[in-house]
Motif scaffolding. Sequence first.
Motif, PDB file in Angstrom:
ATOM      1  N   ARG A  74      56.986  50.621 -39.422  1.00  0.00           N
ATOM      2  CA  ARG A  74      56.111  49.519 -39.847  1.00  0.00           C
ATOM      3  C   ARG A  74      55.012  49.255 -38.824  1.00  0.00           C
ATOM      4  O   ARG A  74      53.887  48.903 -39.178  1.00  0.00           O
ATOM      5  CB  ARG A  74      56.941  48.272 -40.118  1.00  0.00           C
ATOM      6  N   HIS A 112      57.744  46.103 -48.224  1.00  0.00           N
ATOM      7  CA  HIS A 112      58.167  44.767 -47.816  1.00  0.00           C
ATOM      8  C   HIS A 112      57.096  43.779 -48.261  1.00  0.00           C
ATOM      9  O   HIS A 112      55.895  44.075 -48.227  1.00  0.00           O
ATOM     10  CB  HIS A 112      58.325  44.727 -46.294  1.00  0.00           C
ATOM     11  N   SER A 135      60.279  44.795 -51.665  1.00  0.00           N
ATOM     12  CA  SER A 135      61.633  45.342 -51.584  1.00  0.00           C
ATOM     13  C   SER A 135      62.620  44.384 -50.932  1.00  0.00           C
ATOM     14  O   SER A 135      63.825  44.452 -51.193  1.00  0.00           O
ATOM     15  CB  SER A 135      61.614  46.663 -50.812  1.00  0.00           C
ATOM     16  N   ASP A 136      62.129  43.487 -50.080  1.00  0.00           N
ATOM     17  CA  ASP A 136      63.017  42.546 -49.399  1.00  0.00           C
ATOM     18  C   ASP A 136      63.455  41.394 -50.292  1.00  0.00           C
ATOM     19  O   ASP A 136      64.285  40.582 -49.889  1.00  0.00           O
ATOM     20  CB  ASP A 136      62.326  41.974 -48.163  1.00  0.00           C
TER      21      ASP A 136
END
Length: 214
Positions: A74, A112, A135-136
């Motif tokens: 990230r 995310h 996705s989180d």
Amino acid sequence: MDNYFFDFDGTLADSGQTAILATQAAFRDYDLAVPDEDAIAYFMGVPIEVSFKKLAPDAEFTDYEFKALLAIFRSYYKQMESSNLTLFPHIEKVLKQLHDEGKQLFVVSSKHSAALIRNLEQLEIDQYFDAVLGSDQVKKFKPAPDGLLFLLKKYHLDPNKSVMIGDAIFDLQMGQAAGVATCAVTWGTHSKKELVVQEPTFVVNKPKQLLKID
């Protein structure tokens, strides 16, 4: 159609080599075998929480080590994205027209949510969407239908008037599992041949054709 669910990378935006270079850099930093471009590109439709373990099948991670690998990726991605991230041609015009017509627009991504929102704002298209989901925010990732089902329920949307739009087979599988129409776009990661095997409701070759699906 009244409700349009978009994937992000490969559908709305072209991140160029960002994900590939960031993945390779993270794997290199962690002394893992560096995956090639084709392998990384294939798994770009699913979250890195899933794809990284598939790209390093022989590696054994502790929870701490795996979270550290994700954090490294990230960090590299954020450094690289500003110089690589662009909208596909005509996407902004398509979104604006759908929005002006009163359609409800959503993004369902394997990214995310923090990165997703940052990227939408960077590209100046965040104002067109009623909601975004990363996705989180789900327990089960693509191709599981959890993200779509959550939004359908929260916004009281009719599945029969909804379509999932994406460039990867995982997007189409998710849409089918959620009971909505599916639209494959051929300008992203997966080939038209791979997408057609999934029997999507629609296949479009240019963004402007999204205005004609019904």
